[in-house]
Design a protein around this motif. Structure first.
Motif, PDB file in Angstrom:
ATOM      1  N   ASN A 318      12.172  -5.958   4.708  1.00 23.42           N
ATOM      2  CA  ASN A 318      10.977  -6.964   4.740  1.00 23.42           C
ATOM      3  C   ASN A 318      11.256  -8.188   6.174  1.00 23.42           C
ATOM      4  OD1 ASN A 318       8.785  -7.521   4.356  1.00 23.42           O
ATOM      5  ND2 ASN A 318       9.100  -9.492   3.674  1.00 23.42           N
ATOM      6  N   TYR A 319      12.201  -8.214   6.201  1.00 24.63           N
ATOM      7  CA  TYR A 319      12.258  -9.490   7.437  1.00 24.63           C
ATOM      8  C   TYR A 319      12.680  -8.666   8.884  1.00 24.63           C
ATOM      9  CZ  TYR A 319      12.983 -13.473   4.446  1.00 24.63           C
ATOM     10  OH  TYR A 319      13.453 -14.442   3.845  1.00 24.63           O
ATOM     11  N   MET A 320      13.607  -7.478   8.122  1.00 24.82           N
ATOM     12  CA  MET A 320      13.751  -6.407   9.307  1.00 24.82           C
ATOM     13  C   MET A 320      12.283  -5.345   9.810  1.00 24.82           C
ATOM     14  SD  MET A 320      17.434  -4.723   8.088  1.00 24.82           S
ATOM     15  CE  MET A 320      18.896  -5.095   7.525  1.00 24.82           C
ATOM     16  N   VAL A 321      11.556  -4.973   9.329  1.00 23.43           N
ATOM     17  CA  VAL A 321      10.278  -4.336   9.341  1.00 23.43           C
ATOM     18  C   VAL A 321       9.554  -5.465  10.240  1.00 23.43           C
ATOM     19  CG1 VAL A 321       7.946  -3.935   8.475  1.00 23.43           C
ATOM     20  CG2 VAL A 321      10.574  -2.826   7.466  1.00 23.43           C
ATOM     21  N   ASP A 322       9.762  -6.837   9.746  1.00 27.44           N
ATOM     22  CA  ASP A 322       9.196  -7.733  10.556  1.00 27.44           C
ATOM     23  C   ASP A 322       9.199  -7.666  11.244  1.00 27.44           C
ATOM     24  OD1 ASP A 322       6.738  -9.757   9.991  1.00 27.44           O
ATOM     25  OD2 ASP A 322       8.289 -11.249  10.825  1.00 27.44           O
ATOM     26  N   SER A 323      10.046  -7.527  11.841  1.00 17.96           N
ATOM     27  CA  SER A 323      10.859  -8.204  13.292  1.00 17.96           C
ATOM     28  C   SER A 323      10.100  -7.279  14.257  1.00 17.96           C
ATOM     29  CB  SER A 323      12.188  -7.846  13.107  1.00 17.96           C
ATOM     30  OG  SER A 323      12.678  -8.721  12.547  1.00 17.96           O
ATOM     31  N   GLU A 397       4.702   5.421  12.393  1.00 12.64           N
ATOM     32  CA  GLU A 397       3.845   6.824  11.240  1.00 12.64           C
ATOM     33  C   GLU A 397       3.261   5.887  10.336  1.00 12.64           C
ATOM     34  OE1 GLU A 397       7.848   8.624  10.967  1.00 12.64           O
ATOM     35  OE2 GLU A 397       7.536   9.901  13.266  1.00 12.64           O
ATOM     36  N   GLN A 398       3.383   5.050   9.527  1.00 10.34           N
ATOM     37  CA  GLN A 398       3.367   4.615   8.395  1.00 10.34           C
ATOM     38  C   GLN A 398       1.958   3.950   8.470  1.00 10.34           C
ATOM     39  OE1 GLN A 398       5.054   5.191   5.184  1.00 10.34           O
ATOM     40  NE2 GLN A 398       6.405   6.841   6.814  1.00 10.34           N
ATOM     41  N   GLN A 399       1.886   3.201   9.455  1.00 16.46           N
ATOM     42  CA  GLN A 399       1.220   2.276  10.075  1.00 16.46           C
ATOM     43  C   GLN A 399      -0.731   3.249  10.656  1.00 16.46           C
ATOM     44  OE1 GLN A 399       2.301  -0.241  13.195  1.00 16.46           O
ATOM     45  NE2 GLN A 399       2.238  -1.887  12.194  1.00 16.46           N
ATOM     46  N   ASP A 400      -0.392   4.868  11.169  1.00 15.67           N
ATOM     47  CA  ASP A 400      -1.018   5.756  11.053  1.00 15.67           C
ATOM     48  C   ASP A 400      -1.337   6.191  10.387  1.00 15.67           C
ATOM     49  OD1 ASP A 400      -1.209   5.032  14.157  1.00 15.67           O
ATOM     50  OD2 ASP A 400       0.459   6.517  14.799  1.00 15.67           O
ATOM     51  N   ARG A 401      -0.670   6.064   9.243  1.00 16.72           N
ATOM     52  CA  ARG A 401      -1.017   6.633   8.185  1.00 16.72           C
ATOM     53  C   ARG A 401      -1.906   6.357   7.538  1.00 16.72           C
ATOM     54  NH1 ARG A 401       1.550   7.748   3.014  1.00 16.72           N
ATOM     55  NH2 ARG A 401       3.419   5.655   3.316  1.00 16.72           N
ATOM     56  N   PHE A 402      -1.501   4.964   6.876  1.00 12.49           N
ATOM     57  CA  PHE A 402      -2.985   3.667   5.982  1.00 12.49           C
ATOM     58  C   PHE A 402      -3.854   3.549   6.865  1.00 12.49           C
ATOM     59  CE2 PHE A 402       2.011   1.884   4.947  1.00 12.49           C
ATOM     60  CZ  PHE A 402       2.090   2.623   4.065  1.00 12.49           C
ATOM     61  N   LEU A 405      -6.659   5.338   5.603  1.00 14.90           N
ATOM     62  CA  LEU A 405      -6.396   5.745   3.882  1.00 14.90           C
ATOM     63  C   LEU A 405      -8.271   4.905   4.402  1.00 14.90           C
ATOM     64  CD1 LEU A 405      -3.809   4.038   2.573  1.00 14.90           C
ATOM     65  CD2 LEU A 405      -3.981   6.432   2.024  1.00 14.90           C
ATOM     66  N   PRO A 406      -9.488   5.192   3.303  1.00 12.78           N
ATOM     67  CA  PRO A 406     -10.570   4.682   2.387  1.00 12.78           C
ATOM     68  C   PRO A 406     -10.565   3.559   2.553  1.00 12.78           C
ATOM     69  CG  PRO A 406      -9.813   6.480   1.674  1.00 12.78           C
ATOM     70  CD  PRO A 406      -8.783   6.377   2.056  1.00 12.78           C
ATOM     71  N   LYS A 407      -9.483   2.791   2.507  1.00  9.56           N
ATOM     72  CA  LYS A 407      -9.953   1.260   1.939  1.00  9.56           C
ATOM     73  C   LYS A 407      -8.822   0.471   2.525  1.00  9.56           C
ATOM     74  CE  LYS A 407      -9.559  -2.643  -1.131  1.00  9.56           C
ATOM     75  NZ  LYS A 407      -9.613  -2.874  -2.646  1.00  9.56           N
ATOM     76  N   LYS A 408      -8.989   0.171   3.656  1.00  8.82           N
ATOM     77  CA  LYS A 408      -8.163  -0.575   5.043  1.00  8.82           C
ATOM     78  C   LYS A 408      -7.103  -1.370   4.210  1.00  8.82           C
ATOM     79  CE  LYS A 408      -7.664  -3.314   9.389  1.00  8.82           C
ATOM     80  NZ  LYS A 408      -6.545  -2.002  10.106  1.00  8.82           N
ATOM     81  N   LEU A 409      -6.377  -1.412   4.418  1.00  6.50           N
ATOM     82  CA  LEU A 409      -4.896  -2.444   4.142  1.00  6.50           C
ATOM     83  C   LEU A 409      -4.601  -4.277   4.787  1.00  6.50           C
ATOM     84  CD1 LEU A 409      -2.220  -0.106   3.205  1.00  6.50           C
ATOM     85  CD2 LEU A 409      -3.743  -0.709   1.889  1.00  6.50           C
ATOM     86  N   ASP A 410      -4.556  -4.858   3.563  1.00  6.49           N
ATOM     87  CA  ASP A 410      -4.385  -6.209   4.633  1.00  6.49           C
ATOM     88  C   ASP A 410      -2.863  -6.272   5.605  1.00  6.49           C
ATOM     89  OD1 ASP A 410      -2.771  -7.299   2.703  1.00  6.49           O
ATOM     90  OD2 ASP A 410      -4.236  -7.957   1.825  1.00  6.49           O
ATOM     91  N   LEU A 411      -2.165  -6.622   6.039  1.00  2.34           N
ATOM     92  CA  LEU A 411      -1.474  -6.556   6.679  1.00  2.34           C
ATOM     93  C   LEU A 411      -0.722  -7.358   5.828  1.00  2.34           C
ATOM     94  CD1 LEU A 411       0.586  -7.413   9.354  1.00  2.34           C
ATOM     95  CD2 LEU A 411       0.064  -9.445   9.285  1.00  2.34           C
ATOM     96  N   ASP A 413      -0.319  -6.204   2.210  1.00  2.00           N
ATOM     97  CA  ASP A 413       0.192  -5.191   1.711  1.00  2.00           C
ATOM     98  C   ASP A 413       0.129  -3.915   2.109  1.00  2.00           C
ATOM     99  OD1 ASP A 413      -1.333  -6.025  -0.061  1.00  2.00           O
ATOM    100  OD2 ASP A 413      -2.894  -5.162  -0.493  1.00  2.00           O
ATOM    101  N   GLU A 414       0.168  -4.034   3.908  1.00  2.00           N
ATOM    102  CA  GLU A 414       1.078  -2.973   4.415  1.00  2.00           C
ATOM    103  C   GLU A 414       2.514  -2.728   4.817  1.00  2.00           C
ATOM    104  OE1 GLU A 414       0.436  -2.511   8.993  1.00  2.00           O
ATOM    105  OE2 GLU A 414      -1.342  -1.142   8.461  1.00  2.00           O
ATOM    106  N   ARG A 415       2.278  -4.232   4.909  1.00  3.67           N
ATOM    107  CA  ARG A 415       3.745  -3.942   5.152  1.00  3.67           C
ATOM    108  C   ARG A 415       4.553  -3.939   3.951  1.00  3.67           C
ATOM    109  NH1 ARG A 415       4.307  -8.218   9.562  1.00  3.67           N
ATOM    110  NH2 ARG A 415       2.946  -6.711  11.536  1.00  3.67           N
ATOM    111  N   GLN A 416       4.569  -4.686   2.583  1.00  4.04           N
ATOM    112  CA  GLN A 416       4.911  -4.028   1.653  1.00  4.04           C
ATOM    113  C   GLN A 416       4.784  -2.845   1.299  1.00  4.04           C
ATOM    114  OE1 GLN A 416       2.682  -6.078  -1.711  1.00  4.04           O
ATOM    115  NE2 GLN A 416       3.535  -8.384  -1.171  1.00  4.04           N
TER     116      GLN A 416
END
Length: 823
Positions: A318-323, A397-402, A405-411, A413-416
């Protein structure tokens, strides 16, 4: 994903399917060897050091070369960022302490503390002027500065104890020599890598150095040797050593300081709600990645005690993804790594832990006692590197995929979701490059036999057969030059030892049998990921095959097969890594593969050849003694048995007659009693596999029950208060009105019976109601002790209880609506 059953030449060292191994010899020459090369298989990327007793002159020569730093031993001109210079640690600490995120968090925490002290009247009161007391503003400012200075001092001390301190090249040279000498004495056949993978990794490292990007090595974790072997390989190949994320349980006197100067960064096993520490770790990760320093982190968290991959842990990921996702870091390169062993040093201690013995605290004496294994011949280590890939590209790529989605994720949930997808992708990549060792082949064969033992010629044949099955699934078998299979098997038996595999003397043919099935299961589990789809389909079909009788009774409709496969794949979604295509696609492909291998016969709709109507064992499979079908079943049966034990152990949570239903029990005590319950069932013949009682599998089962809402789990804010559990109301069994016995009906009993359909049939379990009553009666007796320390709900926090129930119901509802089939 699957291969058809074309006939192939049986061999443990094919000459065309795999890239050559790389060996670096004592004369500093690098050699590429085609798979099946006709030279000594002892040669590898790391060779054994000379020993003083056998070769004193060579020993002294090697020591002098390492001390003087001659040739590659000087570790000059490495590929990566410079880290070995005086003052590196101090400079690194200053970078972390001055990180804007950390500075901002310190100011935030100081301001909050001042507000608390103001409300509590700790800063005094003054005459009010414009809404604030005269002089109070100044006192608040001074107090805030004082707290900020105190927090920065704490941060500096934490940073100093956390960061790795690789600033002495001479120390690293000595550490390399010591680690290599110890490692190659234990693993006498050396450390092997793939030449193709290493050359590709060096090319990636050169580009990463130019772009100032870090390589994040994400290995599987089965032994403390994992990080030692990776550091040795990086040193020997001239790559910058990675900073290794390590739990501070290893930071004990002498050893802790040595490891910290050799590359370890220490972090707490749990961060809790410590916001300062969380920000400090993020600041250090940012600093490493912003400056292009290589990093190593174990995606599973702790070491696997069972031999197979564990579910990913998302803390450091999670720390690496957040960076990267935040833009603070431009990019980093992910490199999944598989490390396989002929024999794992710690397996004996793993078995003790899995059988309920408490894990001993790490200490110097235990660390030094590991030297007792150095005289053993543990075979070899194989380290394989998956093709590295860009973390920035993956996140995008994951952000584009999310975003679609019909319902937009908050930040959050998206990171998780990104972290979860990243963790399972890395595990899948590790499985893709993993090498199956000869000990795993032999262990798997011995644990998938119907008889007590196997003759040597049959053992060799089945090892060759299994090697072909591994390759047909796209797996890899370790290179062993042009040695015949008989020699490879003999070496594997020698490494496993008489404590695991026994032989019967004075027979016409040498015959082998499993002595310690529990420990051998560690090696069998190293192969199961290759066959999990076939195993689940076979276990589902077994619900009909076990009935016996004519073929018409053993034929299974596609609807019934699909239903049981779906049930089993959901049951094991936390145990195994499944393909991502979904149930329909994966099941269709698996059926096609088993049909091509002539394991099953498929009846299709005459009007639509894509529609499967019935599935049954093929004539060929019956004539060959169900070799393939039984093999797949034997692989999955211990896990089915463990799942059944977990479910049936919940019967212990049925309140006694007269007890209040909403009563909570100590979770740790429940799981300990469940293990005792399982041991009793095994010795009384109601459980077929002793490895089913292992503690880790039971804990996984209880975690799954919590996720499904079967049990409610109440965790107190005070860590000293034990976690409490109870069955949810809809899963609570009833008792018979006459005798007060647990009644064999209801949601929980139906669930356990559904699992039992795919269990291996046993003689002791064919007496129906007698066994049912015996098992439930035993669950009642074993669980009775739990109720002596039960806690009535009225004594607990009502709000906490309500929150637990609401979360459990919400999780269960969401899973029913959104969780896809896993196979």
């Amino acid at each position: 994903m699957f291969s058809s059953s074309k006939s192939r030449k049986s061999s443990l060292s094919p000459t065309s399917e795999q890239a050559p191994d790389l060996s670096i010899t004592a004369d500093d020459q690098v050699h590429l060897h085609a798979a099946g090369y006709n030279e000594s298989p002892e040669r590898a990327v790391i060779n054994s050091m000379a020993r003083f007793r056998s070769s004193p002159l060579d020993f002294i020569r090697e020591i002098s070369l390492h001390v003087s730093g001659t040739g590659w031993r000087s570790y000059d001109e490495i590929i990566g960022q410079p880290i070995f210079y005086s003052g590196f640690s101090e400079e690194m600490k200053n970078r972390v302490i001055s990180n804007p995120m950390l500075v901002g968090k310190v100011r935030e925490l100081a301001a909050k503390r001042v507000e608390v002290e103001t409300k509590e009247g700790q800063l005094g009161e003054d005459v009010m002027n414009g809404g604030e007391g005269v002089g109070q503003s100044d006192r608040k400012r001074k107090r805030r500065i004082q707290i900020e200075e105190s927090l920065m001092e704490v941060s500096e001390a934490l940073t100093d104890s956390m960061i790795c301190k690789m600033e002495s090249k001479r120390f690293i040279r000595g550490a390399y020599y010591l680690a290599t000498a110890l490692l190659t004495r234990a693993y006498h056949q050396g450390v092997h890598v793939s030449s193709e993978e290493v050359l590709r990794l060096r090319a990636v490292a050169e580009k990463a150095q130019k772009d100032k990007h870090s390589i994040i090595f994400l290995p599987c974790h089965r032994s403390h040797v994992d990080y030692v072997s990776l550091q040795i390989i990086c040193y020997r190949l001239g790559l910058a050593l990675p900073t290794v994320v390590a739990g501070d349980n290893l930071n004990f006197p002498v050893v802790g300081a040595f490891l910290q100067h050799a590359g370890a960064m220490w972090i707490r096993r749990s961060f809790g709600d410590d916001q300062l520490y969380q920000t400090l770790v993020q600041a250090y990760i940012d600093t490493l990645l912003q400056n292009g320093y290589n990093l190593e982190c174990f995606v599973e968290g702790g070491r696997s005690r069972t031999g197979k991959l564990l579910p990913p842990k998302f803390g450091i990921l999670n720390y690496m993804v957040d960076s990267v996702a935040s833009g603070r870091v431009d990019d980093a390169i992910i490199c999944p790594v598989s490390t396989q062993y002929d024999k794992v040093i710690e397996v004996d201690s793993y078995i003790s832990e899995l059988l309920g013995q408490p894990k001993p605290k790490e200490n110097l004496m235990d660390f030094l006692s590991a030297s007792s294994v150095l005289s053993l011949k543990l075979g070899r280590v194989d380290v394989r590197f998956h093709e590295p890939w860009s973390l920035r590209k993956f996140v995008t790529e994951q952000q584009d995929r999310f975003s679609k989605l019909p319902k937009k994720l908050d930040l959050k949930d998206e990171r998780q979701r990104i972290c979860r997808t990243l963790g399972y992708k890395v595990l899948s990549d590790i499985n893709d490059v993993s090498v199956v060792m000869p000990t795993a082949l032999v262990g798997t064969v011995l644990l998938t036999l119907r008889g007590r033992g196997v003759g040597k010629s049959e053992l060799i044949r089945k090892v060759e057969w299994l090697s072909e099955r591994v390759r047909a699934q796209g797996g890899r078998v370790a290179h062993f030059a042009s040695l015949p299979t008989s020699v490879v098997v003999e070496r594997a038996l020698e490494v496993l030892g008489s404590g695991l595999v026994g032989s019967v003397p004075e027979l016409p043919e040498e015959t082998f049998y499993a002595v310690d099935r529990f420990q051998l299961s560690f090696y069998r589990n190293m192969t199961i990921h290759l066959f999990i789809e076939q195993s689940l389909v076979s276990a589902a079909l077994y619900t009909k095959v076990k009935l016996g009788g004519g073929r018409e009774y053993q034929r299974m409709s596609y609807a019934d097969l699909r239903g049981q496969v779906h049930f089993l794949s959901q049951l094991f979604r936390g145990e195994f890594i499944f393909p991502t295509e979904g149930l329909e696609v994966n099941l269709a492909q698996t059926i096609k593969t088993l049909e091509a291998d002539d394991v099953i016969k498929v009846t299709r709709n005459p009007g639509n050849q894509h529609e499967v109507q019935f599935v049954e064992l093929s004539d060929t499979e019956r004539e060959t003694g169900r070799e393939s079908f039984d093999f797949y079943c034997f692989l999955i049966w211990p896990f089915i048995e463990a799942a059944w034990l977990g479910a049936i152990s919940l019967m212990m949570l049925t309140p006694p007659v007269g007890a209040k239903k909403k009563t909570w029990l100590d979770q740790k005590k429940v799981q300990n009693r469940a293990q005792l319950f399982g041991k009793t069932l095994y010795h009384q013949g109601d459980l077929s596999y002793f490895e089913a009682v292992n503690k880790e599998t039971l804990k996984n089962a209880y975690t799954r029950f919590e996720d499904e809402g079967t049990i409610l789990v109440l965790k107190a804010k005070d860590s000293k208060v034990p976690t409490a559990i109870r069955l949810s109301d809809e899963w609570l069994p009833s008792r018979t009105p006459q005798k007060g016995d647990i009644d064999a009906k209801g949601e929980l009993w139906t669930f356990a019976e559904r699992i039992s359909l795919s269990r291996r049939e046993g003689k002791n379990r064919r007496d129906g109601a007698t066994v049912k009553n015996r098992v439930l009666s035993l669950a009642d007796r074993v669980g009775a002790e739990l109720w002596e320390d039960a806690v009535i709900e009225e004594g607990l926090d009502e709000e906490g209880i309500k929150a637990v129930i609401v979360r459990a119901k919400g999780r269960s509802r969401r899973k029913r609506l959104t969780v896809p089939a896993m196979l």
